[in-house]
Design an enzyme around this catalytic site. Structure first.
Site, PDB file in Angstrom:
ATOM      1  N   HIS A   1       0.826  -1.216   0.000  1.00  0.00           N
ATOM      2  CA  HIS A   1       0.000   0.000   0.000  1.00  0.00           C
ATOM      3  C   HIS A   1       0.856   1.259   0.000  1.00  0.00           C
ATOM      4  CE1 HIS A   1       0.251   0.210   4.520  1.00  0.00           C
ATOM      5  NE2 HIS A   1       0.125   1.493   4.269  1.00  0.00           N
TER       6      HIS A   1
ATOM      7  N   ASP B   1       0.163  -7.507   1.854  1.00  0.00           N
ATOM      8  CA  ASP B   1       0.609  -6.109   1.816  1.00  0.00           C
ATOM      9  C   ASP B   1       2.136  -6.058   1.966  1.00  0.00           C
ATOM     10  OD1 ASP B   1       0.596  -3.372   1.763  1.00  0.00           O
ATOM     11  OD2 ASP B   1      -0.320  -3.109   3.749  1.00  0.00           O
TER      12      ASP B   1
ATOM     13  N   SER C   1       3.788   3.224   8.080  1.00  0.00           N
ATOM     14  CA  SER C   1       3.545   2.115   7.153  1.00  0.00           C
ATOM     15  C   SER C   1       4.802   1.646   6.453  1.00  0.00           C
ATOM     16  CB  SER C   1       2.577   2.570   6.056  1.00  0.00           C
ATOM     17  OG  SER C   1       1.266   2.383   6.466  1.00  0.00           O
TER      18      SER C   1
END
Ligand SMILES: *[C@@H]1O[C@H](CO)[C@@H](O)[C@H](O)[C@H]1NC(C)=O
Ligand SMILES: *[C@@H]1O[C@H](CO)[C@@H](O)[C@H](O)[C@H]1NC(C)=O
Ligand SMILES: *[C@@H]1O[C@H](CO)[C@@H](O)[C@H](O)[C@H]1NC(C)=O
Length: 254
Positions: A70, A115, A207
């Site tokens: 992502h 992910d 992230s």
């Protein structure tokens, strides 16, 4: 890609869950060289909505870093570069251009499974006391682990690298603690669940960065069960060890 499409991708396709894009809540400031394998993924400032630090990534060999899909969804190699060898986003370090981005072919924007992504730099990392590789390891539930990143703090977006401890959870403990969360998505074997505490945990911008245990990367920050950070719910990480074959095979192809 244009800034419009990234906004749509991030705000529309990912409405069921909240991947972290910005920045660690309630952390401590890292010492120079404490996390020499961490790099900042930076977006070139020709985009209207996004520029500068976007996500974290970990150096796994002299040309590749490991992050979350992502974090690179929609970006081309020309849109981003990596900043290595500094704890300060505005000072020092070495920038590396990107030659290849490999997203997991089965990344699912609904479940946020798979992910994981790899980024290859142009040239090779110059290793120093503050630029080093890290290996991939495994973790079980109930272990004290470390997260590190430039994600949002209570006071906004930090310039200086932050870190804190979180505790990994067994699937059963995770399910129990996630029950009341706003986004209690189905979880799988490719994920690690971990809990900080109220006001301590990953936040927007962390992230892609590592979940660290036993001096190895065991996870990459993926998403939160609550759109606000560190509300006492567990956070979800991609389980690095689950993808070792995918990583080795992807690297061998490019
Ligand atoms: C990185 O790419 C930019 C163009 O996008 C170029 O101006 C710059 O010189 C490159 N840097 C390195 C270290 O190759
Ligand atoms: C993503 O996962 C959902 C739920 O399991 C599934 O229905 C959907 O087909 C998947 N999407 C893709 C593109 O595989
Ligand atoms: C830590 O890593 C070493 C290898 O470097 C391994 O032998 C050991 O089992 C690991 N410990 C745990 C608790 O996973």
């Amino acid at each position: 890609m244009t800034s419009l499409s990234i906004t749509l991708l991030l705000c529309v396709s990912f409405t069921s869950a909240h991947p972290f894009h910005g920045r660690i809540f309630g952390g401590k400031t890292a010492q120079p060289g404490q996390f020499p394998f961490l790099v900042s993924i930076q977006v070139e400032s020709d985009s209207e909505n996004v520029h500068g630090h976007y996500c974290g990534a970990s150096i796994i060999n002299d040309q590749w870093v490991l992050t979350a899909t992502h974090c690179v969804f929609g970006w081309t190699p020309d849109d981003i570069y990596l900043l290595a060898g500094t704890n300060l986003l505005d000072t020092g370090g070495t920038a590396y251009n990107v030659s290849k981005i490999i997203k997991h072919q089965d990344f699912n924007t609904t479940t946020i499974w798979n992910d994981i992504a790899l980024i290859k730099i142009e040239g090779k990392f110059e290793f120093t006391d503050v630029v080093k590789t890290i290996g991939i390891g495994e973790v079980s539930g109930g272990q004290s682990s470390t997260i590190v990143g430039w994600g949002s703090t209570k006071d906004g977006d930090p310039n200086e690298l932050q870190y804190t401890e979180v505790t990994t959870l067994t699937p059963d403990d995770c399910a129990r603690l996630a029950e009341a969360a706003p986004y209690n998505l189905e979880r799988g074997p490719g994920q690690v669940c971990a809990l900080g505490s109220v006001d301590v945990g990953p936040c927007h911008g962390d992230s892609g960065g590592p979940l660290l245990f036993n001096n190895t990367v065991v996870g990459m920050v993926s998403y939160a069960l609550d759109p606000a950070c560190a509300k006492g719910y567990p956070d979800i990480y991609t389980r690095a060890a689950y993808y070792v074959e995918w990583i080795d095979e992807s690297i061998s192809l490019y």
